[in-house]
Motif scaffolding. Structure first.
Motif, PDB file in Angstrom:
ATOM      1  N   UNK A 113       0.851  -1.180   0.000  1.00  0.00           N
ATOM      2  CA  UNK A 113       0.000   0.000   0.000  1.00  0.00           C
ATOM      3  C   UNK A 113       0.895   1.241   0.000  1.00  0.00           C
ATOM      4  N   UNK A 114       0.678   2.159  -0.962  1.00  0.00           N
ATOM      5  CA  UNK A 114       1.466   3.398  -0.988  1.00  0.00           C
ATOM      6  C   UNK A 114       0.637   4.548  -0.446  1.00  0.00           C
ATOM      7  N   UNK A 115       1.251   5.335   0.441  1.00  0.00           N
ATOM      8  CA  UNK A 115       0.554   6.490   1.018  1.00  0.00           C
ATOM      9  C   UNK A 115       1.412   7.733   0.893  1.00  0.00           C
ATOM     10  N   UNK A 116       0.745   8.874   1.012  1.00  0.00           N
ATOM     11  CA  UNK A 116       1.449  10.154   1.021  1.00  0.00           C
ATOM     12  C   UNK A 116       1.111  10.875   2.323  1.00  0.00           C
ATOM     13  N   UNK A 117       2.151  11.208   3.080  1.00  0.00           N
ATOM     14  CA  UNK A 117       1.958  11.927   4.349  1.00  0.00           C
ATOM     15  C   UNK A 117       2.411  13.367   4.183  1.00  0.00           C
ATOM     16  N   UNK A 118       1.782  14.262   4.930  1.00  0.00           N
ATOM     17  CA  UNK A 118       2.180  15.676   4.829  1.00  0.00           C
ATOM     18  C   UNK A 118       2.034  16.361   6.176  1.00  0.00           C
ATOM     19  N   UNK A 119       3.023  17.223   6.498  1.00  0.00           N
ATOM     20  CA  UNK A 119       2.965  17.987   7.748  1.00  0.00           C
ATOM     21  C   UNK A 119       2.450  19.387   7.443  1.00  0.00           C
ATOM     22  N   UNK A 120       1.904  20.093   8.442  1.00  0.00           N
ATOM     23  CA  UNK A 120       1.505  21.487   8.195  1.00  0.00           C
ATOM     24  C   UNK A 120       2.749  22.368   8.035  1.00  0.00           C
ATOM     25  N   UNK A 121       2.650  23.469   7.276  1.00  0.00           N
ATOM     26  CA  UNK A 121       3.840  24.314   7.041  1.00  0.00           C
ATOM     27  C   UNK A 121       4.327  25.060   8.284  1.00  0.00           C
ATOM     28  N   UNK A 122       3.601  24.911   9.408  1.00  0.00           N
ATOM     29  CA  UNK A 122       4.070  25.551  10.652  1.00  0.00           C
ATOM     30  C   UNK A 122       4.478  24.507  11.685  1.00  0.00           C
ATOM     31  N   UNK A 123       4.677  23.254  11.239  1.00  0.00           N
ATOM     32  CA  UNK A 123       4.999  22.165  12.176  1.00  0.00           C
ATOM     33  C   UNK A 123       6.309  22.434  12.921  1.00  0.00           C
ATOM     34  N   UNK A 124       6.428  21.829  14.114  1.00  0.00           N
ATOM     35  CA  UNK A 124       7.692  21.904  14.865  1.00  0.00           C
ATOM     36  C   UNK A 124       8.734  21.084  14.096  1.00  0.00           C
ATOM     37  N   UNK A 125       9.946  21.610  14.007  1.00  0.00           N
ATOM     38  CA  UNK A 125      10.990  20.840  13.321  1.00  0.00           C
ATOM     39  C   UNK A 125      11.680  19.927  14.327  1.00  0.00           C
ATOM     40  N   UNK A 126      12.414  18.927  13.825  1.00  0.00           N
ATOM     41  CA  UNK A 126      13.148  18.041  14.723  1.00  0.00           C
ATOM     42  C   UNK A 126      12.984  16.581  14.327  1.00  0.00           C
ATOM     43  N   UNK A 127      13.450  15.699  15.201  1.00  0.00           N
ATOM     44  CA  UNK A 127      13.380  14.265  14.935  1.00  0.00           C
ATOM     45  C   UNK A 127      12.042  13.718  15.438  1.00  0.00           C
ATOM     46  N   UNK A 128      11.322  13.034  14.542  1.00  0.00           N
ATOM     47  CA  UNK A 128      10.004  12.485  14.873  1.00  0.00           C
ATOM     48  C   UNK A 128      10.033  10.964  14.918  1.00  0.00           C
ATOM     49  N   UNK A 129       9.161  10.390  15.756  1.00  0.00           N
ATOM     50  CA  UNK A 129       8.902   8.953  15.746  1.00  0.00           C
ATOM     51  C   UNK A 129       7.564   8.733  15.043  1.00  0.00           C
ATOM     52  N   UNK A 130       7.520   7.753  14.136  1.00  0.00           N
ATOM     53  CA  UNK A 130       6.320   7.513  13.349  1.00  0.00           C
ATOM     54  C   UNK A 130       5.765   6.123  13.673  1.00  0.00           C
ATOM     55  N   UNK A 131       4.473   6.022  14.023  1.00  0.00           N
ATOM     56  CA  UNK A 131       3.856   4.711  14.246  1.00  0.00           C
ATOM     57  C   UNK A 131       2.571   4.588  13.446  1.00  0.00           C
ATOM     58  N   UNK A 132       2.268   3.342  13.060  1.00  0.00           N
ATOM     59  CA  UNK A 132       1.042   3.038  12.327  1.00  0.00           C
ATOM     60  C   UNK A 132       0.095   2.322  13.283  1.00  0.00           C
ATOM     61  N   UNK A 133      -1.177   2.719  13.257  1.00  0.00           N
ATOM     62  CA  UNK A 133      -2.182   1.976  14.018  1.00  0.00           C
ATOM     63  C   UNK A 133      -3.173   1.353  13.050  1.00  0.00           C
ATOM     64  N   UNK A 134      -3.290   0.033  13.098  1.00  0.00           N
ATOM     65  CA  UNK A 134      -4.215  -0.683  12.218  1.00  0.00           C
ATOM     66  C   UNK A 134      -5.306  -1.327  13.071  1.00  0.00           C
ATOM     67  N   UNK A 135      -6.578  -1.012  12.757  1.00  0.00           N
ATOM     68  CA  UNK A 135      -7.683  -1.567  13.536  1.00  0.00           C
ATOM     69  C   UNK A 135      -8.627  -2.336  12.620  1.00  0.00           C
ATOM     70  N   UNK A 136      -8.996  -3.544  13.041  1.00  0.00           N
ATOM     71  CA  UNK A 136      -9.977  -4.363  12.326  1.00  0.00           C
ATOM     72  C   UNK A 136     -10.997  -4.847  13.353  1.00  0.00           C
ATOM     73  N   UNK A 137     -12.298  -4.519  13.148  1.00  0.00           N
ATOM     74  CA  UNK A 137     -13.331  -4.919  14.117  1.00  0.00           C
ATOM     75  C   UNK A 137     -12.919  -4.552  15.544  1.00  0.00           C
ATOM     76  N   UNK A 138     -12.471  -3.336  15.733  1.00  0.00           N
ATOM     77  CA  UNK A 138     -12.104  -2.834  17.064  1.00  0.00           C
ATOM     78  C   UNK A 138     -10.887  -3.535  17.685  1.00  0.00           C
TER      79      UNK A 138
END
Length: 554
Positions: free
Chosen positions: A98-123
């Protein structure tokens, strides 16, 4: 069955190309704020099913992320992203990937970020860590406060890793090549480390991280961190006394990377030693690395206004030694001050605008301190803020940008701005009538040779005047510290014809200056003229740049 993530590809290389961060290497994802970046998720077993599976992401930065501080955000995959917040949009699906495109707001805080995915199926929910990425300022995005319109300027002031720094004296300007190296290995990591070592972060981590979307705030932090005057963990220790044996001479550095790496290796202890252009160059590297367009600018004859009255008081003993130095010359955390505000004299604008205004504009009043401690005020000429210089965009030539900082000297507009900056009342206006004194160089001053300097006196009155003239030369360094004498003349009775000019030479001998010349290669010549009858005192000061012989390689 629930979705199980097998791999995630952050597409470091293609994202790096599009975000103009590829030069930082492709070991980690580095992207600019406000601009989309792609990633590909690959699931094990079954693929993503729309309607059945709900996907969302978490981004967080800093040690104590929170939504209220803007250092944490949770956002679901959607079809229509919102401009002002983080978003994720489905691009395409191919079996289990699956290909996705992520985007931050142009006023976001800069720096090192941690990225996590949450996948939910039937709660039933599972979260998967996708790794880290670094978010930078974006001078290419019209909504980003650091936006720069001109592409040539962006490539010079953000992307170029080499440059020129101007040194010397205003009538002998020299160019020194410098390697900024903002995309070299581990420089980005060191710049982020620098943000996390700053005293404001150590005092209140949450508040500091929440302000990292503000370019002016980040500039202020960087400005304080390049030297160690405001605090003990800055990058460079300043030293001006020619004793650099326990470190590296400020003249020896050829770039910023070595300095930043040493700072990190020393456990974030100051590197010995820096002076003004070294501080400026390292700050320029850090800001370019973080995505803030910056350039090193040299101002000749800076004045540093510490008593806030825009008239700099300089104390000199009669032989030109600095007395009771008025506290000046070393800048701690300074700026950012808008250049336009400096030019227009709007001194109430943040930050430190009066200080920067004074550096390019203040009038200098010299006080002559006699042997008995008495003080006499001397007239002066405007010598502050000349030939403000920077490297041209796209070419290895000097661009004079004085006009960005001030109106032409002596113009009505300049005086008007001065008045706005409340100077008229204390400014000492020069009068054409009376005595005038200046110092002139006969020919170039070459290292290893003797040379002449002239005191040129104009008697612009109808009467003969009899004066005492003292003229003295000393070796000096760029921040005004004077060394021993290398030439002196004291004439008790100099007769000046009415409406005439007189020239008095002083020979400066190599055998006297050679051993004491600092690496700034300056000799400060001071002439003092006292009218025997009225006691009126005139002073002229000039820095003579001693040229090394040119080396020609054929």
């Amino acid at each position: 069955a629930e979705l199980v993530l097998e791999t995630c590809d952050l597409q470091c290389e293609s994202n790096g190309q599009q975000h103009r961060t590829a030069a930082m290497g492709c070991r980690q994802l580095v992207v600019r704020r406000g601009q989309p970046f792609g990633l590909t998720l690959r699931f094990a077993g079954r693929g993503y099913e729309e309607g059945l599976d709900k996907l969302s992401f978490n981004v967080e930065t800093g040690p104590c992320p929170s939504e209220s501080s803007g250092t944490k955000c949770h956002f679901a995959v959607s079809d229509c992203p919102e401009e002002a917040s983080w978003s994720a949009v489905l691009q395409e699906q191919d079996g289990a990937s699956l290909s996705l495109s992520l985007c931050s707001p142009p006023a976001a805080r800069i720096g090192r970020y941690r990225l996590t995915l949450e996948a939910a199926t039937d709660y039933q929910g599972t979260s998967f860590s996708l790794g880290d990425f670094v978010l930078l300022f974006n001078p290419w995005h019209p909504e980003d406060t650091v936006f720069l319109r001109d592409e040539d300027e962006r490539s010079e002031y953000v992307l170029s890793q080499q440059g020129l720094i101007y040194q010397g004296a205003r009538d002998y300007i020299t160019a020194t090549p410098w390697n900024f190296g903002q995309f070299e290995d581990d420089v980005l990591a060191i710049c982020l480390k620098l943000l996390d070592t700053n005293p404001k972060f150590l005092r209140d981590q949450d508040r500091d991280c929440s302000r990292r979307g503000d370019a002016a705030y980040v500039c202020r932090v960087v400005s304080a961190m390049v030297n160690c005057n405001d605090e003990d963990r800055g990058v460079l220790a300043g030293r001006w006394d020619n004793c650099y044996e326990d470190g590296t001479s400020p003249m020896a550095w050829m770039g910023s990377v070595d300095i930043l790496r040493r700072w990190k290796k020393l456990g974030c202890q100051p590197v010995k030693y820096g002076q003004c252009w070294v501080f400026a160059a390292v700050a320029c590297t850090v800001l370019r690395c973080l995505g803030i367009a910056s350039r090193v600018v040299t101002n000749y004859n800076s004045a540093h206004d510490t008593n806030g009255n825009l008239v700099i008081d300089r104390y000199l003993s009669e032989t030109g030694e600095a007395e009771r130095r008025s506290k000046d010359s070393i800048v701690f955390c300074c700026g950012p001050a808008p250049v336009k505000a400096v030019k227009e004299g709007d001194l109430q604008l943040k930050y430190d605008t009066p200080f920067v205004f004074a550096e390019v504009n203040a009038d200098v009043v010299y006080w002559i301190v006699g042997p008995d401690g008495s003080e006499r005020k001397s007239t002066h000429t405007s010598i502050v803020g000349k030939n403000i210089s920077t490297k041209s965009v796209g070419r290895d030539t000097r661009e004079d940008i004085t006009h960005h900082y001030k109106y032409p000297e002596g113009s009505d507009k300049e005086r008007e701005v001065f008045a706005k900056a409340e100077l008229e009342k204390s400014s000492v206006q020069e009068e054409d009538e009376g005595l005038h004194l200046r110092i002139k160089l006969t020919e170039g001053a070459n290292n290893g040779c003797d040379f002449d300097v002239l005191a040129v006196i104009h008697n612009n009155t109808d009467a003969e005047r009899v004066c005492r003239l003292m003229i003295c030369a000393r070796t000096a360094s760029y921040n005004g510290t004077a060394g021993p004498q290398c030439g002196m003349k004291d004439l008790l009775n100099v007769a000046l014809e009415p409406r005439a000019e007189k020239r008095v030479p002083l020979r400066v001998l190599y055998e006297q200056y050679g051993a004491h010349l600092t690496q700034d290669k300056l000799i400060k010549v001071v002439a003092l003229l006292t009218d025997r009858e009225s006691g009126e005192t005139l002073l002229a000061v000039r820095d003579v740049y001693v040229e090394n012989p040119q080396i020609r390689i054929r």
